[in-house]
Write an enzyme that holds these catalytic residues in place. Structure first.
Site, PDB file in Angstrom:
ATOM      1  N   GLU A   8     -41.124  -9.654  45.525  1.00 53.96           N
ATOM      2  CA  GLU A   8     -39.933  -9.351  46.332  1.00 53.96           C
ATOM      3  C   GLU A   8     -39.353  -7.978  45.986  1.00 53.96           C
ATOM      4  O   GLU A   8     -38.141  -7.817  45.831  1.00 53.96           O
ATOM      5  CB  GLU A   8     -38.887 -10.458  46.166  1.00 53.96           C
ATOM      6  CG  GLU A   8     -39.418 -11.814  46.603  1.00 53.96           C
ATOM      7  CD  GLU A   8     -38.394 -12.950  46.557  1.00 53.96           C
ATOM      8  OE1 GLU A   8     -37.440 -12.857  45.787  1.00 53.96           O
ATOM      9  OE2 GLU A   8     -38.587 -13.931  47.301  1.00 53.96           O
TER      10      GLU A   8
ATOM     11  N   GLU B 206     -29.435 -23.335  46.058  1.00 48.06           N
ATOM     12  CA  GLU B 206     -29.750 -22.390  47.118  1.00 48.06           C
ATOM     13  C   GLU B 206     -30.177 -23.094  48.409  1.00 48.06           C
ATOM     14  O   GLU B 206     -29.676 -22.786  49.490  1.00 48.06           O
ATOM     15  CB  GLU B 206     -30.860 -21.443  46.646  1.00 48.06           C
ATOM     16  CG  GLU B 206     -31.305 -20.473  47.726  1.00 48.06           C
ATOM     17  CD  GLU B 206     -32.337 -19.463  47.232  1.00 48.06           C
ATOM     18  OE1 GLU B 206     -32.725 -19.517  46.046  1.00 48.06           O
ATOM     19  OE2 GLU B 206     -32.738 -18.608  48.049  1.00 48.06           O
TER      20      GLU B 206
ATOM     21  N   ASP C 297     -40.673 -22.359  47.225  1.00 47.96           N
ATOM     22  CA  ASP C 297     -39.434 -21.781  46.731  1.00 47.96           C
ATOM     23  C   ASP C 297     -38.297 -22.792  46.726  1.00 47.96           C
ATOM     24  O   ASP C 297     -37.389 -22.677  47.545  1.00 47.96           O
ATOM     25  CB  ASP C 297     -39.062 -20.575  47.608  1.00 47.96           C
ATOM     26  CG  ASP C 297     -38.006 -19.714  46.960  1.00 47.96           C
ATOM     27  OD1 ASP C 297     -37.635 -20.008  45.825  1.00 47.96           O
ATOM     28  OD2 ASP C 297     -37.569 -18.747  47.608  1.00 47.96           O
TER      29      ASP C 297
HETATM   30  O1  GCW Z   1     -35.438 -18.387  45.883  1.00 44.35           O
HETATM   31  C1  GCW Z   1     -35.641 -17.015  46.019  1.00 44.35           C
HETATM   32  C2  GCW Z   1     -34.296 -16.449  46.213  1.00 44.35           C
HETATM   33  C3  GCW Z   1     -34.099 -15.093  45.616  1.00 44.35           C
HETATM   34  C4  GCW Z   1     -34.599 -15.129  44.182  1.00 44.35           C
HETATM   35  C5  GCW Z   1     -36.071 -15.455  44.215  1.00 44.35           C
HETATM   36  C6  GCW Z   1     -36.680 -15.578  42.829  1.00 44.35           C
HETATM   37  C7  GCW Z   1     -33.782 -13.998  42.249  1.00 44.35           C
HETATM   38  O2  GCW Z   1     -34.013 -16.438  47.582  1.00 44.35           O
HETATM   39  O3  GCW Z   1     -32.727 -14.794  45.677  1.00 44.35           O
HETATM   40  O4  GCW Z   1     -34.375 -13.919  43.515  1.00 44.35           O
HETATM   41  O5  GCW Z   1     -36.288 -16.683  44.839  1.00 44.35           O
HETATM   42  O6  GCW Z   1     -36.782 -16.694  42.356  1.00 44.35           O
HETATM   43  O7  GCW Z   1     -37.043 -14.580  42.253  1.00 44.35           O
END
Ligand code: GCW
Length: 690
Positions: free
Chosen positions: A287, A394, A366
């Site tokens: 990311e 989240e 995720d």
């Molecule tokens: O779940 C996703 C999130 C990001 C997060 C990423 C990760 C810290 O949307 O905000 O970044 O995973 O775990 O690295």
């Protein structure tokens, strides 16, 4: 006002009203003494440090294994327990009661500290009758919380990435807070449920946070100093490109000598400042974060370089496996994000240093409400694997919805990747999975993304405190029953003084929380398909929000059916990443569990589930039921007799339940309407869909 969470002073009433002696020395023993002094000061007991027993008869003896005990008859009770109990292990303790004396023994001061909190959990029963010696020791050695706190307020993510509980308790608007008392309170809460490590900053390490490693190290030191009395070691998320960004080098290539020297030198300085520093946490090539790929190096090269820098000081690098292409073309059906961690990391098994831990999210995507267990966990027998969970909600209601996550985590930790009777995920993380799986590597432990902020209730939703508590307890014993953990949390948090009728409160909280994860699942994305959330902030429904995006999270709904074909036969081949029997169980429509069906298969809406319902009818039914259930949850809370809980807490939970009801109805109506329009198949019960 800061809420005491699960450690109100009343939680120490039983301990605090007793006469106690503590035998042993050390900084953590000082913490135990300070806790006991505060408790006895409030509740009328006494505490002595060592020496012969005074006039008052003793109720409680705490002793380190190596400390000689005085010859008094009371201390000799402890001596006999000690002789019989033997070693307690590094962080363990032994608890017993005989001849009217409760005895807490430990080889190390940390064990005494954990034992003290166990006494608080037990309350009066710790001081009545007879208790045969009970050994307590943590199943996992590494029990770590990750905070995603930023130093600077990030323009999109704010002060705490995915934080739903206000700001950071450490930083505010680019500077460290001058009053860090919340950090001390946090350390105490964490230790009381068994946690022994904390990574203090976000894994996305932006410009400001990068400096915590060097010229702002003093801020890390300040936090470390507050964690230390509670046996918690500090860890730091670092930016892989630090040698360039902070060191002025032209490269961050992990095989370049200058880079290696820079990390060695920088790490030495860290340990000069913080001798018990735990290690680094790294999100690389993920990311947008920099990583070894830029130099044509592997993730083992990257992790090992940091491991080598940390090794002389006993530090460990946690290297995250959350690596995937976030610029995927949605038209490309061949790329499957779920495969990515396995494809990147499994070929590197055996290449990581002993002090490198691969930190793997529990599911392949995720932190969705329902995912299968990540196949990486079972595929790297020669690597120390840590399993990462997410307490910050989240994708599970952002601490506006009640969602008690212990049942989900318990399912993950108890999963047997090699099938019935084989080692569990928890045992892989503990490093003792035995012949069928990873063994003898020491294990990477359990990690959880924290849900805490500067909110007066710590977690925004007061009931979300239970998630952090449950995580800690599961690191000690991953086989604990989530309802039993909830009982502990309820008893500690809501002391009888505040609650005229503890049974009603307990029953209500169980009704609200025990199945709240399943309820949340019912009204959100169906059957394991995931996402369907608003892009960016991830709150509320948006069925196609990510459907034509580069993020690799698709549901592929069309007029005929829905789901992702991840089979070997016709799909992405992801099922092949599991060992038998799961590779076959998931592959076959006949055996794939209903709750994960759409994660593994693309099926027609009229496909009949094992439950006997069609997929489309399941979608309608669960969404009506889930939304209805939130109304009942709100009623339960409204019906709670006045005065059972603090009015402010009562109001806070009530407001959040209003929002949960609203949001659940929005989810219900958007999902049902979307699938009615797509499929054209009406609800068998003719309920209102738009
Ligand atoms: O779940 C996703 C999130 C990001 C997060 C990423 C990760 C810290 O949307 O905000 O970044 O995973 O775990 O690295």
């Amino acid at each position: 006002m800061v809420h005491a969470a699960w450690l109100p002073p009343e939680a120490f009433r039983s301990v605090g009203s007793r006469h106690t002696v503590v035998h042993g020395d050390g900084p953590l023993v000082d913490t135990v003494l300070a806790e006991l002094r505060a408790a006895t000061g409030r509740h009328g007991g006494t505490v002595r440090h060592g020496g012969e027993a005074g006039a008052a008869p003793l109720d409680l003896v705490l002793a380190l294994s190596a400390t000689p005990l005085p010859p008094s008859p009371q201390s000799q009770v402890a001596a006999r327990v000690r002789a019989e109990a033997g070693s307690t292990g590094a962080e363990g303790f032994v608890l017993a009661r005989r001849d009217g004396i409760t005895v807490l023994l430990a080889d190390t001061p940390a064990g005494l500290l954990y034992g003290l909190f166990q006494l608080a959990r037990l309350g009066e029963p710790a001081f009545t009758g007879h208790r045969p010696a009970e050994h307590h020791r943590p199943a996992l050695h590494r029990r770590i919380v990750n905070d995603w706190d930023n130093v600077d307020v990030h323009p999109v993510m704010g002060q705490v990435e995915r934080g739903y509980a206000g700001g950071s308790i450490v930083w505010r608007d680019g500077v460290q807070r001058t009053d860090l008392s919340r950090v001390a309170g946090y350390a105490r809460l964490l230790a009381s449920c068994g946690i022994n490590g904390l990574a203090v900053n976000n894994v996305n390490v932006h410009a400001g946070e990068a400096h915590l490693l060097t010229d702002r190290l003093g801020e890390v030191e300040a936090v470390a100093g507050l964690l230390r009395p509670y046996g918690i070691r500090i860890h730091l998320s670092v930016n892989f490109a630090s040698p360039v960004r902070l060191g002025g080098l032209p490269t961050a290539d992990p095989l370049d000598e200058r880079v290696r020297d820079w990390w060695a030198h920088t790490t030495r300085r860290v340990y000069q400042t913080i001798p018990d520093f735990g290690g680094y946490l790294v999100k690389a090539d993920s990311e947008g974060q920099p990583g070894p790929f830029a130099y044509g190096r592997t993730h083992a090269d990257g992790a090992n370089m940091l491991a080598d820098a940390l090794a002389p000081f006993g530090g460990v690098v946690h290297w995250r496996a959350f690596v995937y292409n976030h610029h995927q073309d949605w038209r490309d059906r061949g790329t499957d994000r779920a495969r990515a961690a396995y494809d990147h990391f499994v070929p590197l098994d055996g290449e990581f240093r002993d002090n490198a831990v691969l930190q793997v999210k529990h599911g392949p995507l995720d932190f969705q409400t329902r995912e299968p267990v990540s196949p990486v966990i079972a595929a790297m027998p020669r690597t120390r694997v840590a399993v990462e969970l997410q307490a910050t909600q989240e994708y599970t209601g952002q601490q506006r919805h009640v969602c008690y996550l212990a049942p989900m985590w318990r399912t993950v930790l108890g999963f047997q990747p090699w099938g019935e009777g084989g080692p569990t995920v928890a045992r892989v993380a503990a490093g003792d999975a035995g012949p069928a799986g990873p063994a003898g590597t020491g294990g990477g432990g359990l990690v959880c993304v924290s849900n805490v902020g500067d909110d007066p209730y710590w977690t925004g939703h007061p009931l979300a405190q239970a998630n952090l508590y449950a995580f800690g307890r599961l690191t000690w014993d991953p086989t604990l029953d989530p309802a039993a953990i909830l009982d502990e949390w309820i008893e500690l948090t809501f002391q009888p003084d505040d609650t005229a009728d503890p049974q009603t409160l307990r029953r209500t909280l169980h009704e609200l929380m025990d199945s709240s994860w399943q309820t949340y699942e019912q009204y959100t994305a169906p059957l394991g398909v995931g996402f369907m959330v608003r892009p960016g902030h991830h709150y509320g429904p948006d069925v196609d929000g990510y459907e034509y995006s580069p993020w690799g999270t698709y549901h592929f709904a069309d007029r005929d059916g829905i789901g992702v074909d991840r089979t070997r036969a016709t799909g992405t081949g992801y099922t092949g990443q599991y060992p038998a029997p799961w590779s076959d169980i998931y592959e076959s429509l006949g055996t794939c569990p209903d709750e994960l069906l759409l994660f593994f298969h693309h099926v027609p809406y009229q496909h009949v589930l094992h439950s006997g319902r069609t997929v489309i009818q399941h979608i309608y039914d669960t969404h009506f039921a889930g939304a209805r259930r939130t109304e009942q949850m709100r009623e339960l809370w409204r019906d709670l007799p006045a005065g059972l809980v603090d009015p402010a807490l009562y109001a806070r939970v009530g407001e959040r339940l209003d929002e949960q009801v609203r949001s659940a109805h929005e989810w219900r109506d958007q999902i049902n309407t979307y699938f009615l329009r797509k499929s054209g198949i009406p609800d068998a019960h003719g309920r209102r869909i738009f």
